[in-house]
Write a protein that holds these residues in place. Structure first.
Motif, mmCIF file in Angstrom:
data_model
loop_
_atom_site.group_PDB
_atom_site.id
_atom_site.type_symbol
_atom_site.label_atom_id
_atom_site.label_comp_id
_atom_site.label_asym_id
_atom_site.label_seq_id
_atom_site.Cartn_x
_atom_site.Cartn_y
_atom_site.Cartn_z
ATOM 1 N N ASP A 218 0.837 -1.198 0.000
ATOM 2 C CA ASP A 218 0.000 0.000 0.000
ATOM 3 C C ASP A 218 0.874 1.251 0.000
ATOM 4 O O ASP A 218 0.610 2.211 -0.744
ATOM 5 N N GLN A 219 1.896 1.255 0.842
ATOM 6 C CA GLN A 219 2.831 2.379 0.837
ATOM 7 C C GLN A 219 3.576 2.470 -0.492
ATOM 8 O O GLN A 219 3.812 3.570 -1.010
ATOM 9 N N ALA A 220 3.919 1.320 -1.039
ATOM 10 C CA ALA A 220 4.613 1.313 -2.327
ATOM 11 C C ALA A 220 3.765 1.970 -3.403
ATOM 12 O O ALA A 220 4.249 2.789 -4.190
ATOM 13 N N ARG A 221 2.477 1.631 -3.442
ATOM 14 C CA ARG A 221 1.595 2.221 -4.456
ATOM 15 C C ARG A 221 1.451 3.730 -4.257
ATOM 16 O O ARG A 221 1.354 4.484 -5.221
ATOM 17 N N HIS A 222 1.448 4.169 -2.999
ATOM 18 C CA HIS A 222 1.378 5.604 -2.722
ATOM 19 C C HIS A 222 2.582 6.319 -3.335
ATOM 20 O O HIS A 222 2.433 7.365 -3.991
ATOM 21 N N HIS A 223 3.769 5.758 -3.147
ATOM 22 C CA HIS A 223 4.970 6.385 -3.703
ATOM 23 C C HIS A 223 4.968 6.336 -5.228
ATOM 24 O O HIS A 223 5.470 7.259 -5.888
ATOM 25 N N LEU A 224 4.410 5.286 -5.788
ATOM 26 C CA LEU A 224 4.394 5.171 -7.244
ATOM 27 C C LEU A 224 3.448 6.170 -7.898
ATOM 28 O O LEU A 224 3.512 6.373 -9.110
ATOM 29 N N ASP A 225 2.589 6.796 -7.110
ATOM 30 C CA ASP A 225 1.784 7.884 -7.658
ATOM 31 C C ASP A 225 2.662 9.077 -8.033
ATOM 32 O O ASP A 225 2.268 9.912 -8.855
ATOM 33 N N GLN A 226 3.848 9.146 -7.415
ATOM 34 C CA GLN A 226 4.724 10.300 -7.628
ATOM 35 C C GLN A 226 6.092 9.939 -8.187
ATOM 36 O O GLN A 226 6.788 10.810 -8.712
#
Length: 343
Positions: A218-226
């Motif tokens: 979930d944190q990984a996907r958050h960072h991949l937004d940016q």
């Protein structure tokens, strides 16, 4: 790989290079769980490749692709020679370590201490890029010791880009080269994910990936937004089960349940080959201990692998015994809670 990712918006998920952890047996195991993640070797020193046992240092199984070789060094000519030698082994990427803070790395004048010498690092990148037939990348920190990351990191990135680096992976912590152990350097210096995100905003046409303190997908996907890429280290190693969800959650592949029986059989057969080549069972099983975090029977699974695999004459049947202790039909606890209980 990286230019295509930028062009089509495809993200990259990677398992970080970790000394003493991400050896060829670890990578083979991780590849059984994810077909898409980019896997990294441990850091290999250029001098060792030039003068040491190359097959042992550089050999890997074809199943590990895509796999990147991380090199350590600070001599442009030696690094270029190491790249030439490694090219025969078929790696998908060559990466230069500018982030490791350990004393033994500093004594060789490479790793994180090179953050103080961006001109030298740029020379290394240029020399390596000249002979590399695959992407040439850099993994760095946001700064070291008294450096101010807001001032240092933009200049460092500019030099790497100018030298021809195809991508840069940024560990979002400073490294303190005096006073902190390597373990403390992964935990004590505060994270600054925001700074790394800003670097991407300022360099939209350059592949930048983020690493450090990312605990789950979930944190990984958050960072991949940016960011263009995200790299997990200890979280992926200590809770390897999350890798089984990477293809679906990160790469949008169709959902598939893990075939635990097939995984057990694959790792058993692989262990047989390792033993036949003179290896020991725990060379393989030590990387598998974190697989079933949160599942009923996981504690017993860990006990079997940790104790039985190290006994003289231990054979691949230990893997089947360990898998048999787990209730794979049971519902695993959330990853963070499971990791906490596992210590």
């Amino acid at each position: 790989m990286y230019s295509q990712a930028l062009n089509d918006g495809r993200k990259i998920f990677a398992v970080a290079p970790m000394i003493d952890w991400t050896d060829r047996h670890c990578r083979y195991f991780h590849r059984q769980l994810t077909g898409e993640a980019l896997l990294y070797t441990e850091m290999v020193v250029a001098d060792a490749i030039i003068h040491g046992p190359r097959d042992r240092l550089l050999g890997f199984s074809p199943e590990e692709h895509p796999v990147a070789l991380q090199l350590g060094g600070s001599d442009p000519a030696k690094l270029a020679e190491a790249v030439r030698i490694a090219s025969d082994f078929g790696y998908d990427e060559i990466n230069l370590n500018v982030g490791c803070p350990s004393d033994r790395v500093q004594s060789g004048t490479f790793g994180a201490c090179l953050m103080r010498m961006p001109e030298l690092v740029a020379d290394c990148v240029t020399a390596m890029k000249r002979v590399a037939g695959v992407p040439l990348t850099v993994k760095c920190r946001i700064g070291v010791d008294e450096q101010e990351p807001e001032a240092v990191l933009p200049e460092f990135l500019a030099r790497m880009i100018g030298a021809g680096a195809d991508a840069i992976w940024i560990h979002a912590r400073k490294a303190w080269l005096q006073g902190l152990s390597p373990k403390e350097n992964r935990e004590v210096p505060p994270l600054d994910h925001g700074l790394v995100h800003r670097m991407k905003e300022e360099n939209p046409d350059v592949f930048l990936g983020i690493n450090g303190g990312i605990a789950d997908l979930d944190q990984a996907r958050h960072h991949l937004d940016q960011m263009d890429g995200v790299m997990l280290g200890r979280a992926a190693y200590q809770n390897a089960g999350l890798l089984a969800e990477v293809d679906e959650k990160i790469f949008r592949a169709p959902h598939r349940d893990v075939d635990w029986t097939a995984l057990c059989e694959t790792m058993t057969a692989y262990s047989e080959r390792v033993l036949a080549q003179g290896g020991r069972l725990n060379h393989v099983t030590r990387h598998m201990v974190g697989l079933f975090q949160g599942y009923p029977g996981a504690r017993r699974y860990r006990q079997i692998l940790s104790t039985e695999s190290t006994k003289p004459g231990a054979g691949p049947q230990v893997i089947a015994e360990a898998f048999g202790a787990v209730d794979v039909a049971g519902s695993p606890e959330p990853a963070m809670e499971a990791a906490r209980k596992a210590g």
